[in-house]
Scaffold this motif. Structure first.
Motif, short mmCIF file in Angstrom:
data_model
loop_
_atom_site.label_atom_id
_atom_site.label_comp_id
_atom_site.label_asym_id
_atom_site.label_seq_id
_atom_site.Cartn_x
_atom_site.Cartn_y
_atom_site.Cartn_z
N MET A 170 -27.06 -4.45 -21.62
CA MET A 170 -27.48 -4.53 -20.22
C MET A 170 -26.52 -3.73 -19.36
N THR A 171 -27.07 -2.78 -18.64
CA THR A 171 -26.26 -1.92 -17.80
C THR A 171 -26.29 -2.43 -16.37
N LYS A 172 -25.11 -2.62 -15.80
CA LYS A 172 -24.98 -3.07 -14.41
C LYS A 172 -24.81 -1.85 -13.50
N ALA A 173 -25.15 -2.04 -12.23
CA ALA A 173 -25.08 -0.93 -11.28
C ALA A 173 -24.94 -1.47 -9.86
N ILE A 174 -24.66 -0.55 -8.95
CA ILE A 174 -24.65 -0.85 -7.52
C ILE A 174 -25.74 0.00 -6.89
N LEU A 175 -26.54 -0.63 -6.05
CA LEU A 175 -27.62 0.03 -5.32
C LEU A 175 -27.27 0.01 -3.84
N ILE A 176 -27.39 1.15 -3.19
CA ILE A 176 -27.07 1.26 -1.76
C ILE A 176 -28.29 1.78 -1.01
N ASN A 177 -28.66 1.09 0.05
CA ASN A 177 -29.74 1.53 0.93
C ASN A 177 -29.08 2.22 2.12
N TYR A 178 -29.15 3.54 2.16
CA TYR A 178 -28.49 4.33 3.20
C TYR A 178 -29.11 4.15 4.58
N GLU A 179 -30.33 3.68 4.65
CA GLU A 179 -30.99 3.50 5.95
C GLU A 179 -30.27 2.46 6.80
N TYR A 180 -29.61 1.50 6.16
CA TYR A 180 -29.05 0.38 6.91
C TYR A 180 -27.52 0.36 6.97
N CYS A 181 -26.86 1.32 6.35
CA CYS A 181 -25.40 1.38 6.43
C CYS A 181 -25.00 1.71 7.87
N THR A 182 -24.09 0.91 8.43
CA THR A 182 -23.66 1.09 9.83
C THR A 182 -22.34 1.84 9.96
N GLY A 183 -21.72 2.18 8.84
CA GLY A 183 -20.46 2.91 8.90
C GLY A 183 -19.28 2.04 9.25
N CYS A 184 -19.30 0.77 8.91
CA CYS A 184 -18.22 -0.15 9.30
C CYS A 184 -16.96 -0.01 8.45
N HIS A 185 -17.03 0.64 7.30
CA HIS A 185 -15.92 0.87 6.38
C HIS A 185 -15.44 -0.40 5.66
N SER A 186 -16.15 -1.50 5.77
CA SER A 186 -15.74 -2.73 5.07
C SER A 186 -15.71 -2.54 3.56
N CYS A 187 -16.64 -1.77 3.02
CA CYS A 187 -16.68 -1.53 1.58
C CYS A 187 -15.42 -0.78 1.14
N GLU A 188 -15.03 0.22 1.92
CA GLU A 188 -13.82 1.01 1.61
C GLU A 188 -12.58 0.12 1.60
N VAL A 189 -12.44 -0.68 2.64
CA VAL A 189 -11.26 -1.53 2.79
C VAL A 189 -11.18 -2.56 1.66
N ALA A 190 -12.30 -3.21 1.38
CA ALA A 190 -12.33 -4.22 0.32
C ALA A 190 -12.00 -3.62 -1.04
N CYS A 191 -12.55 -2.45 -1.31
CA CYS A 191 -12.32 -1.78 -2.59
C CYS A 191 -10.86 -1.36 -2.72
N LYS A 192 -10.34 -0.73 -1.68
CA LYS A 192 -8.96 -0.26 -1.69
C LYS A 192 -7.99 -1.41 -1.94
N LYS A 193 -8.24 -2.53 -1.27
CA LYS A 193 -7.38 -3.70 -1.42
C LYS A 193 -7.49 -4.27 -2.83
N HIS A 194 -8.72 -4.39 -3.33
CA HIS A 194 -8.92 -4.95 -4.67
C HIS A 194 -8.26 -4.09 -5.75
N LEU A 195 -8.45 -2.78 -5.68
CA LEU A 195 -7.91 -1.89 -6.70
C LEU A 195 -6.45 -1.50 -6.45
N GLY A 196 -5.93 -1.80 -5.25
CA GLY A 196 -4.55 -1.44 -4.93
C GLY A 196 -4.34 0.06 -4.87
N LEU A 197 -5.31 0.76 -4.31
CA LEU A 197 -5.26 2.22 -4.28
C LEU A 197 -4.32 2.73 -3.17
N PRO A 198 -3.58 3.80 -3.44
CA PRO A 198 -2.69 4.37 -2.43
C PRO A 198 -3.46 5.13 -1.36
N ALA A 199 -2.77 5.50 -0.31
CA ALA A 199 -3.38 6.26 0.79
C ALA A 199 -4.05 7.51 0.24
#
Length: 114
Positions: free
Chosen positions: A1-30
């Motif tokens: 079973m292959t898992k995936a992420i689906l994004i509907n671009y029509e409704y993205c508001t550009g809030c950057h919450s996904c970026e912030v959450a991902c960066k924090k979870h993965l501990g990514l540098p600047a």
């Protein structure tokens, strides 16, 4: 079973919450991202009638090579950090076949697998 992420671009508001959450979870540098939000527009459609439909301004969340679909979270039954923190609720996580069935042909979608 292959898992995936689906994004509907029509409704993205550009809030950057996904970026912030991902960066924090993965501990990514600047300067490094697991998901990167890009802005396109505004573009004017000169042939379109006057009004709000004449302009397009879109936010495009794009999954990068650093993304591991939050393996450490999903193996515990949690959603990927980006999906959980999406304030517009335009991101989904699940089986590829189930996510593909959501794509209605009415809006712009992108399906990402690992």
């Amino acid at each position: 079973m292959t898992k995936a992420i689906l994004i509907n671009y029509e409704y993205c508001t550009g809030c950057h919450s996904c970026e912030v959450a991902c960066k924090k979870h993965l501990g990514l540098p600047a300067g490094e991202f697991g998901i990167k939000l890009s802005e396109t527009g505004p573009y004017e459609y000169r042939g379109a009638p006057e009004g709000p439909g004449r302009w397009e301004w879109t936010w495009l969340p794009v999954i990068t090579k650093a993304c591991d679909l939050c393996e450490s979270r999903t193996e515990k039954g949690k959603m990927p950090a980006c999906v959980q923190h999406c304030q517009a609720w335009c991101m989904y996580y699940g089986e590829v076949s189930e996510l593909a069935a959501k794509m209605d042909g009415e809006t712009r979608w992108a399906l990402f697998t690992k």
